[in-house]
Enzyme design. Structure first.
Site, PDB file in Angstrom:
ATOM      1  N   TRP A 170      24.015  14.211 106.639  1.00  0.00           N
ATOM      2  CA  TRP A 170      23.042  14.392 106.107  1.00  0.00           C
ATOM      3  C   TRP A 170      22.468  12.888 106.325  1.00  0.00           C
ATOM      4  CZ3 TRP A 170      24.209  11.105 102.238  1.00  0.00           C
ATOM      5  CH2 TRP A 170      26.267  12.406 101.715  1.00  0.00           C
ATOM      6  N   ASN A 171      23.495  12.057 105.976  1.00  0.00           N
ATOM      7  CA  ASN A 171      23.183  10.322 105.392  1.00  0.00           C
ATOM      8  C   ASN A 171      22.497   9.905 106.356  1.00  0.00           C
ATOM      9  OD1 ASN A 171      25.278  10.803 107.285  1.00  0.00           O
ATOM     10  ND2 ASN A 171      25.608   8.290 106.687  1.00  0.00           N
TER      11      ASN A 171
ATOM     12  N   GLU B 180      22.859  21.044 105.715  1.00  0.00           N
ATOM     13  CA  GLU B 180      22.020  21.344 104.820  1.00  0.00           C
ATOM     14  C   GLU B 180      21.263  20.741 104.222  1.00  0.00           C
ATOM     15  OE1 GLU B 180      25.502  21.382 105.793  1.00  0.00           O
ATOM     16  OE2 GLU B 180      26.705  22.892 104.687  1.00  0.00           O
TER      17      GLU B 180
ATOM     18  N   VAL C 140      36.880  14.174 106.483  1.00  0.00           N
ATOM     19  CA  VAL C 140      38.130  14.126 107.585  1.00  0.00           C
ATOM     20  C   VAL C 140      38.554  15.484 108.054  1.00  0.00           C
ATOM     21  CG1 VAL C 140      40.059  13.553 107.910  1.00  0.00           C
ATOM     22  CG2 VAL C 140      38.894  12.172 106.907  1.00  0.00           C
TER      23      VAL C 140
ATOM     24  N   GLU D 104      33.443  11.760 114.588  1.00  0.00           N
ATOM     25  CA  GLU D 104      33.612  10.599 113.400  1.00  0.00           C
ATOM     26  C   GLU D 104      33.002  10.538 112.632  1.00  0.00           C
ATOM     27  OE1 GLU D 104      32.868   7.078 115.258  1.00  0.00           O
ATOM     28  OE2 GLU D 104      32.629   8.336 117.343  1.00  0.00           O
TER      29      GLU D 104
ATOM     30  N   CYS E 235      29.506   5.723 106.654  1.00  0.00           N
ATOM     31  CA  CYS E 235      30.771   5.483 106.653  1.00  0.00           C
ATOM     32  C   CYS E 235      31.409   4.609 107.257  1.00  0.00           C
ATOM     33  CB  CYS E 235      31.185   6.411 108.032  1.00  0.00           C
ATOM     34  SG  CYS E 235      29.865   5.757 109.448  1.00  0.00           S
TER      35      CYS E 235
ATOM     36  N   GLU F 139      37.800   7.809 100.488  1.00  0.00           N
ATOM     37  CA  GLU F 139      36.526   6.950 100.915  1.00  0.00           C
ATOM     38  C   GLU F 139      35.425   7.928  99.766  1.00  0.00           C
ATOM     39  OE1 GLU F 139      34.361   9.309 103.034  1.00  0.00           O
ATOM     40  OE2 GLU F 139      33.360   7.799 104.502  1.00  0.00           O
TER      41      GLU F 139
ATOM     42  N   LYS G  75      42.586   6.024 113.803  1.00  0.00           N
ATOM     43  CA  LYS G  75      43.313   6.540 112.467  1.00  0.00           C
ATOM     44  C   LYS G  75      42.855   8.382 111.898  1.00  0.00           C
ATOM     45  CE  LYS G  75      44.594   3.074 110.378  1.00  0.00           C
ATOM     46  NZ  LYS G  75      45.995   1.974 109.170  1.00  0.00           N
TER      47      LYS G  75
ATOM     48  N   GLU H  93      31.210   6.593 120.066  1.00  0.00           N
ATOM     49  CA  GLU H  93      29.435   6.426 120.467  1.00  0.00           C
ATOM     50  C   GLU H  93      29.028   5.543 120.920  1.00  0.00           C
ATOM     51  OE1 GLU H  93      27.841   8.982 116.860  1.00  0.00           O
ATOM     52  OE2 GLU H  93      27.963  11.458 118.496  1.00  0.00           O
TER      53      GLU H  93
HETATM   54  P1  NAI Z   1      31.198  17.891 105.750  1.00  0.00           P
HETATM   55  O1  NAI Z   1      31.761  17.516 106.873  1.00  0.00           O
HETATM   56  O2  NAI Z   1      31.319  18.969 104.445  1.00  0.00           O
HETATM   57  O3  NAI Z   1      29.238  17.950 106.689  1.00  0.00           O
HETATM   58  C1  NAI Z   1      29.100  17.316 107.919  1.00  0.00           C
HETATM   59  C2  NAI Z   1      28.418  18.573 108.850  1.00  0.00           C
HETATM   60  O4  NAI Z   1      29.904  20.117 109.010  1.00  0.00           O
HETATM   61  C3  NAI Z   1      26.928  19.342 108.584  1.00  0.00           C
HETATM   62  O5  NAI Z   1      26.570  20.040 109.554  1.00  0.00           O
HETATM   63  C4  NAI Z   1      28.007  20.535 107.448  1.00  0.00           C
HETATM   64  O6  NAI Z   1      27.218  22.306 107.704  1.00  0.00           O
HETATM   65  C5  NAI Z   1      29.245  20.749 108.935  1.00  0.00           C
HETATM   66  N1  NAI Z   1      30.355  21.553 108.417  1.00  0.00           N
HETATM   67  C6  NAI Z   1      31.388  22.001 107.536  1.00  0.00           C
HETATM   68  N2  NAI Z   1      32.007  22.584 107.368  1.00  0.00           N
HETATM   69  C7  NAI Z   1      32.402  23.551 108.666  1.00  0.00           C
HETATM   70  C8  NAI Z   1      32.420  24.287 109.197  1.00  0.00           C
HETATM   71  N3  NAI Z   1      33.554  25.094 108.650  1.00  0.00           N
HETATM   72  N4  NAI Z   1      32.070  24.470 110.910  1.00  0.00           N
HETATM   73  C9  NAI Z   1      32.209  23.567 111.566  1.00  0.00           C
HETATM   74  N5  NAI Z   1      31.356  22.678 110.948  1.00  0.00           N
HETATM   75  C10 NAI Z   1      30.686  22.560 109.181  1.00  0.00           C
HETATM   76  O7  NAI Z   1      30.775  16.480 104.697  1.00  0.00           O
HETATM   77  P2  NAI Z   1      29.634  16.860 103.576  1.00  0.00           P
HETATM   78  O8  NAI Z   1      29.785  17.979 103.196  1.00  0.00           O
HETATM   79  O9  NAI Z   1      28.499  16.802 103.371  1.00  0.00           O
HETATM   80  O10 NAI Z   1      30.390  15.680 102.881  1.00  0.00           O
HETATM   81  C11 NAI Z   1      31.798  15.514 102.316  1.00  0.00           C
HETATM   82  C12 NAI Z   1      32.291  13.884 102.317  1.00  0.00           C
HETATM   83  O11 NAI Z   1      32.389  14.215 103.490  1.00  0.00           O
HETATM   84  C13 NAI Z   1      31.186  12.696 102.032  1.00  0.00           C
HETATM   85  O12 NAI Z   1      31.544  12.887 100.790  1.00  0.00           O
HETATM   86  C14 NAI Z   1      31.812  11.736 102.768  1.00  0.00           C
HETATM   87  O13 NAI Z   1      33.070  11.680 101.845  1.00  0.00           O
HETATM   88  C15 NAI Z   1      32.281  12.042 104.087  1.00  0.00           C
HETATM   89  N6  NAI Z   1      30.799  11.858 105.379  1.00  0.00           N
HETATM   90  C16 NAI Z   1      31.119  11.130 106.114  1.00  0.00           C
HETATM   91  C17 NAI Z   1      30.137  10.734 106.839  1.00  0.00           C
HETATM   92  C18 NAI Z   1      30.326   9.777 108.150  1.00  0.00           C
HETATM   93  O14 NAI Z   1      28.608   9.384 108.460  1.00  0.00           O
HETATM   94  N7  NAI Z   1      31.249  10.044 108.992  1.00  0.00           N
HETATM   95  C19 NAI Z   1      28.714  11.604 106.812  1.00  0.00           C
HETATM   96  C20 NAI Z   1      29.259  12.444 106.048  1.00  0.00           C
HETATM   97  C21 NAI Z   1      29.699  13.020 104.736  1.00  0.00           C
END
Ligand code: NAI
Ligand code: MG
Length: 504
Positions: free
Chosen positions: A171-172, A198, A249, A269, A304, A406, A476, A483
């Site tokens: 969502w970010n 979501e 992660v 990513e 990130c 993070e 890591k 990407e």
């Molecule tokens: P998340 O990793 O849970 O969600 C990201 C996407 O993955 C969403 O579309 C979600 O519906 C989907 N997802 C969640 N569980 C899944 C599963 N079991 N199978 C398939 N898809 C699944 O991240 P969330 O809960 O939004 O944020 C938690 C933390 O993750 C943040 O505090 C941040 O530290 C990190 N994050 C890192 C991002 C980045 O740009 N690398 C972006 C968003 C979150």
């Protein structure tokens, strides 16, 4: 049977973001049309600046995934037959349509994510068009090689698409991250099913509908829903031949395990804890600006690549910490849709609670000081808004959770350093390795560190992050694969086939 809903979205750009959010409610986008979820279920989409529900999203599950993937698989057969240059030209044409709608997309992103219009949302909407334009120009570049083998044998490699790509986005920066997945996937001849986050399901639906004015039906499909219920079945579907994911992660590991079961490639990513190394000989004002923008305070630190660990040479430490604090203090927090606003809100109550927890822990840590910057808005309409004052912490011990994990919020930790080798060791002492930056006028020091920092992206005296022609991705726990860029399209969205002809 899917219940097909006639598009209620306007053809012309609409600057009424609330009406647009309502019009986009309760649908997936499959086969070039808006459709209701088979279960009929939906969930609320809330404006994080007011706490008011602005729409609802289709609650997708395995049955919707199956329909979307089958449709994408059918469409892929025809799409892959189209000359690659023509596929690229169509993707570039999508960029032109999106450019006409940048302002409405920006307003809609601000509404559903709370990101400030001027500093974040408008920038993101424009970048999406840039990404599509860049990849749209690469249709002729899907080249293979000729390989010396033996006299009388011609041996060549050709690149072929993988099939249906499953993309799971956060969502970010939902529009930008979606574009970095769909543009290379499509130009390479794949079709794609995206599972939106979501918290931000609406703007990405609008972009699907804009692109469908140009592209054949079924080339890309968009589902909303929860991770395990909708994302899980997408990764597991037998016709999905590649998964590209941006997020945590923890979920990255779940996806990698599911992909391993099917033996399909993934691009991941994930998170970061990106260090910024500031030397006393740096250009001071430029570096202060660099710290403020690298930390993405305008996006409440929800990035990130946020510079969440800043190491400053002791001679300028106090002055630097004060100057960064003063700069952030002068930023205006408020209504994301107001042009005066620099900083909007956090995305969700869950992330708000998580970040507050880190701040409280920092405040309770002996020897640590946290400076709260900027001011919470006093407009009563925003009293339920998920606003957090940015924090700059000093004096935290190395093993603090604030230093190791993070935070994904407007919190950075600043440390003094005396010795180059010691600070390099500290910077590399992290499970993450997404990005790093070095700020110095001594290029010998800067380049030496750039080679020794463990990160996918190291920048010296700048903090620009993603551009479509630059490979982007971490080492890591920050991820797997790259990407953006031509080479990531070739490596991650295509496979190489060898063809040999014996003419002797
Ligand atoms: P998340 O990793 O849970 O969600 C990201 C996407 O993955 C969403 O579309 C979600 O519906 C989907 N997802 C969640 N569980 C899944 C599963 N079991 N199978 C398939 N898809 C699944 O991240 P969330 O809960 O939004 O944020 C938690 C933390 O993750 C943040 O505090 C941040 O530290 C990190 N994050 C890192 C991002 C980045 O740009 N690398 C972006 C968003 C979150
Ligand atoms: Mg999650």
């Amino acid at each position: 049977m899917l219940d097909v809903i006639k598009p209620a979205t306007p053809i012309a750009p609409s600057l009424d973001e609330k009406a647009l959010a309502r019009a986009l409610s309760g649908r997936h986008f499959i086969g070039g049309r808006f459709v209701a979820p088979l279960s009929g279920g939906t969930f609320a989409v809330v404006n994080p600046a007011t706490g008011i529900e602005v729409g609802h999203a289709a609650d997708g599950d395995a049955a919707d995934v199956d329909v979307a993937v089958l449709d994408a698989a059918r469409a892929q057969k025809e799409w892959a037959k189209m000359p690659a240059r023509k596929r690229g030209a169509l993707v570039a044409k999508c960029a032109a349509v999106i450019r006409e709608h940048v302002e409405e997309l920006a307003r809609l992103i601000a509404l559903e994510t709370g990101k400030a219009l001027r500093t974040e949302s408008r920038v993101e909407a424009n970048t999406v068009a840039d990404v599509l334009e860049f990849f749209g120009g690469l249709g002729s570049e899907l080249k293979g090689e000729s390989v010396p083998f033996a006299p009388g044998v011609l041996s060549v490699t050709v690149r072929e698409p993988l099939g249906v790509v499953g993309a799971i986005i956060p969502w970010n920066v939902p529009l930008l991250l979606m574009s970095l997945k769909i543009a290379p996937a499509l130009v390479a001849g794949n079709t794609i099913v995206v599972k939106s986050a979501e918290e931000a399901p609406l703007t990405v639906l609008r972009i699907c509908e804009l692109m469908a004015r140009v592209l054949p039906a079924g080339c890309f499909n968009m589902l909303s829903g929860f991770g395990p219920e909708c994302g899980g079945p997408l990764v597991a579907h037998p016709l999905v031949r590649k998964v590209t994911f941006t997020g945590s992660v923890e979920v990255g590991r779940i996806i990698a395990r599911a992909a391993a079961e099917k033996l399909i490639p993934t691009t991941l990513e994930l998170g970061g804890k990106s260090p910024m190394l500031v030397f006393a000989d740096c250009d001071f004002e430029k570096t202060v600006t660099g710290a403020v923008t690298s930390m993405r305070f305008t996006r409440q630190g929800q990035s990130c690549t946020a510079a969440s660990r800043i190491y400053v040479e002791r001679a300028i430490f106090d002055r630097f910490v004060a100057a960064v604090g003063d700069r952030v203090d002068a930023m205006v927090m408020g209504d994301p849709l107001d042009e005066k606003t620099d900083i909007g809100t956090m995305i969700s109550a869950e992330q708000f609670g998580k970040v507050r927890g880190f701040i409280e822990e920092g405040q309770a840590t002996q020897g640590a000081t946290g400076r709260a910057c900027s001011r919470l808005p006093d407009d009563p309409a925003l009293s339920k808004g998920l606003f957090i004052q940015p924090y700059i912490f000093t004096g935290l011990p190395d093993d603090s959770r604030l230093v190791r994990q993070e935070i994904f919020g407007p919190v950075t930790c600043v440390f003094p350093f005396d010795d180059v080798e010691a600070v390099l060791a500290e910077a590399n002492d992290s499970e993450y390795g997404l990005a790093a930056s070095v700020w110095t006028n001594n290029l010998k020091v800067g380049l030496d560190l750039a080679h020794r920092l463990e990160a996918g992206l190291v920048q010296i005296n700048q903090n620009l992050v993603v551009q479509a022609n630059l490979s982007y991705g971490g080492v890591k726990s920050s991820g797997l694969g790259k990407e953006a860029s031509l080479e990531s399209m070739l490596e991650h969205f295509m496979h190489k086939k060898t063809i040999m002809v014996n003419y002797s």
